[in-house]
Design a protein around this motif. Structure first.
Motif, mmCIF file in Angstrom:
data_model
loop_
_atom_site.group_PDB
_atom_site.id
_atom_site.type_symbol
_atom_site.label_atom_id
_atom_site.label_comp_id
_atom_site.label_asym_id
_atom_site.label_seq_id
_atom_site.Cartn_x
_atom_site.Cartn_y
_atom_site.Cartn_z
ATOM 1 N N ILE A 151 0.836 -1.206 0.000
ATOM 2 C CA ILE A 151 0.000 0.000 0.000
ATOM 3 C C ILE A 151 0.861 1.242 0.000
ATOM 4 O O ILE A 151 0.659 2.172 -0.785
ATOM 5 C CB ILE A 151 -0.953 -0.001 1.214
ATOM 6 C CG1 ILE A 151 -2.008 -1.097 1.053
ATOM 7 C CG2 ILE A 151 -1.631 1.360 1.361
ATOM 8 C CD1 ILE A 151 -2.966 -1.195 2.223
ATOM 9 N N VAL A 152 1.860 1.280 0.878
ATOM 10 C CA VAL A 152 2.769 2.434 0.918
ATOM 11 C C VAL A 152 3.573 2.517 -0.364
ATOM 12 O O VAL A 152 3.742 3.595 -0.949
ATOM 13 C CB VAL A 152 3.701 2.354 2.141
ATOM 14 C CG1 VAL A 152 4.765 3.452 2.089
ATOM 15 C CG2 VAL A 152 2.896 2.478 3.432
ATOM 16 N N ALA A 153 4.059 1.385 -0.830
ATOM 17 C CA ALA A 153 4.909 1.380 -2.023
ATOM 18 C C ALA A 153 4.160 1.823 -3.270
ATOM 19 O O ALA A 153 4.693 2.570 -4.097
ATOM 20 C CB ALA A 153 5.503 -0.007 -2.234
ATOM 21 N N GLU A 154 2.901 1.385 -3.406
ATOM 22 C CA GLU A 154 2.181 1.626 -4.645
ATOM 23 C C GLU A 154 1.216 2.800 -4.597
ATOM 24 O O GLU A 154 0.934 3.426 -5.620
ATOM 25 C CB GLU A 154 1.398 0.356 -5.029
ATOM 26 C CG GLU A 154 2.305 -0.837 -5.311
ATOM 27 C CD GLU A 154 1.523 -2.131 -5.507
ATOM 28 O OE1 GLU A 154 0.273 -2.063 -5.513
ATOM 29 O OE2 GLU A 154 2.157 -3.193 -5.645
ATOM 30 N N LYS A 155 0.686 3.110 -3.427
ATOM 31 C CA LYS A 155 -0.331 4.155 -3.345
ATOM 32 C C LYS A 155 0.107 5.410 -2.611
ATOM 33 O O LYS A 155 -0.566 6.432 -2.673
ATOM 34 C CB LYS A 155 -1.590 3.597 -2.655
ATOM 35 C CG LYS A 155 -2.285 2.502 -3.445
ATOM 36 C CD LYS A 155 -3.594 2.100 -2.778
ATOM 37 C CE LYS A 155 -4.342 1.067 -3.602
ATOM 38 N NZ LYS A 155 -5.659 0.719 -2.969
ATOM 39 N N MET A 156 1.224 5.336 -1.893
ATOM 40 C CA MET A 156 1.658 6.472 -1.092
ATOM 41 C C MET A 156 3.050 6.945 -1.479
ATOM 42 O O MET A 156 3.780 7.539 -0.682
ATOM 43 C CB MET A 156 1.596 6.117 0.389
ATOM 44 C CG MET A 156 0.193 5.740 0.855
ATOM 45 S SD MET A 156 0.090 5.235 2.583
ATOM 46 C CE MET A 156 0.423 6.796 3.413
ATOM 47 N N GLY A 157 3.405 6.709 -2.742
ATOM 48 C CA GLY A 157 4.666 7.234 -3.247
ATOM 49 C C GLY A 157 5.902 6.624 -2.649
ATOM 50 O O GLY A 157 6.998 7.198 -2.734
ATOM 51 N N GLY A 158 5.776 5.439 -2.042
ATOM 52 C CA GLY A 158 6.951 4.759 -1.510
ATOM 53 C C GLY A 158 7.493 5.367 -0.236
ATOM 54 O O GLY A 158 8.659 5.137 0.112
ATOM 55 N N VAL A 159 6.659 6.134 0.482
ATOM 56 C CA VAL A 159 7.109 6.789 1.719
ATOM 57 C C VAL A 159 6.095 6.540 2.827
ATOM 58 O O VAL A 159 4.917 6.878 2.684
ATOM 59 C CB VAL A 159 7.283 8.305 1.533
ATOM 60 C CG1 VAL A 159 7.815 8.941 2.823
ATOM 61 C CG2 VAL A 159 8.211 8.611 0.366
ATOM 62 N N GLY A 160 6.545 5.956 3.910
ATOM 63 C CA GLY A 160 5.722 5.807 5.094
ATOM 64 C C GLY A 160 6.351 6.572 6.234
ATOM 65 O O GLY A 160 7.565 6.801 6.264
ATOM 66 N N GLY A 161 5.540 6.993 7.189
ATOM 67 C CA GLY A 161 6.085 7.719 8.325
ATOM 68 C C GLY A 161 5.163 7.654 9.513
ATOM 69 O O GLY A 161 3.964 7.458 9.366
#
Length: 326
Positions: A151-161
């Motif tokens: 989800i982070v990789a594909e829908k959130m631009g590869g950035v989690g925080g």
């Protein structure tokens, strides 16, 4: 961008050359893993944990007979706790060890190669954020994103925080991260950290979490107004009404599973994915429009019920405290 139930800094650096004789090739110095800088009285520490993740990968590949979780705790999580000064946290609170070590290894390699670009981006975002909203010292830990977190990789631009404490921000990066999303996430998480300095109770209820996300998105939009994020796509009036009804029913709850429903979506109720971000952003932007005299620092630290009462969503709660502005 986690806050409830856990809920987006470094000097740009040129390569330095190591001393060498006339017979030795010039070698580039590896970027540092711990970097410190200040803006006025506010100090920032950026700590990369790529080396620790590589140790995890190498040990798993050695097939020592230990489980991936055991190796992860030893090689990554224990160092993480020491560097973050968060000795009391548990592994399941924040991380899931990856079993896709080959993909993780490629990501670590690429991220390490591009570390000085990452430094430049994070520093820009932190300096801009701190200029608008100064606060206490902040420590930022940077880790590779688990490749299984699609989800982070594909829908959130590869950035989690997420914010681990009011002085500890954690970033998890994919090697394919989008630069704009990294900027935006740093500003978003920085606002969470500042909010936590003055009013940590905002994180303890579903309603508090919703408004907290709205504040962070409103702040990130001020810092980077040209960056669009998928969770700010407007809702139809019908969908918005259903989301408002849902959070009105849940407002005093602190059930992380119910909050996760707002974040992940509830198809049976027509609640969209990222409903907590969507409605939180609309609430805070509504408040700001009606109260332009209130400073960023004031609304960042303001109780969620006061924000709602001063917005177009006052029916969600009944807050009778005196309005404040500065």
């Amino acid at each position: 961008m986690k806050t409830l139930g856990k809920a987006l800094l470094i000097p740009a650096f040129c390569f330095m050359f190591m001393g060498c004789s006339n017979h030795e090739p010039v070698k580039k110095k590896e970027p540092e893993s711990h970097i410190t800088f200040s803006q006025e009285e506010q100090k920032f520490d950026i700590i990369y944990m790529y080396d620790e993740m590589q140790e995890y990968i190498d040990t798993v590949r050695e097939q020592t007979g230990k489980s991936n979780e055991t190796v992860f705790i030893e090689k990554v999580f224990e160092p993480f706790k020491k560097k973050s000064n968060m000795e009391g946290i548990s592994l399941r609170y924040i991380f899931d060890p990856s079993s896709e070590v080959d993909k993780l290894a490629e990501s670590v390699k690429d991220l390490d190669k591009n570390k000085d670009t990452t430094n430049r981006i994070i520093k820009e975002a932190l300096l801009k954020s701190a200029k608008e909203l100064p606060g206490n010292n902040k420590k930022v830990l940077v880790l590779p994103l688990n490749p299984e977190d699609t989800i982070v990789a594909e829908k959130m631009g590869g950035v989690g925080g997420f914010v681990l404490d009011d002085d500890v921000i954690v970033l998890q990066l994919s090697s394919a991260m989008e630069e704009d999303m990294l900027k935006y996430t740093v500003a978003h998480e920085y606002n969470h950290a500042i909010a936590g300095e003055s009013n940590p109770g905002m994180m303890y209820t579903i309603l508090g979490g919703v408004v907290l996300e709205g504040k962070a998105d409103a702040f990130a939009n001020i810092i980077f107004p040209k960056i669009d994020v998928p969770w700010q796509e407007p809702m139809t009036p019908e969908v918005k009404e259903k989301v408002v009804t849902e959070i009105t029913e849940l407002k005093d709850s602190s059930d992380p599973n119910r909050y996760a429903g707002l974040r992940n979506g509830i198809p049976s109720k027509d609640i969209p994915q990222w409903a907590n971000y969507k409605i939180g952003y609309e609430i805070v932007q509504s408040y700001r429009k009606k109260h332009p005299e209130v400073s960023i620092g004031r609304w960042t630290s303001m109780h969620e019920a006061e924000i709602i009462a001063g917005s177009d969503f006052e029916k969600i709660t009944a807050y009778e405290g005196a309005s404040s502005n500065d």
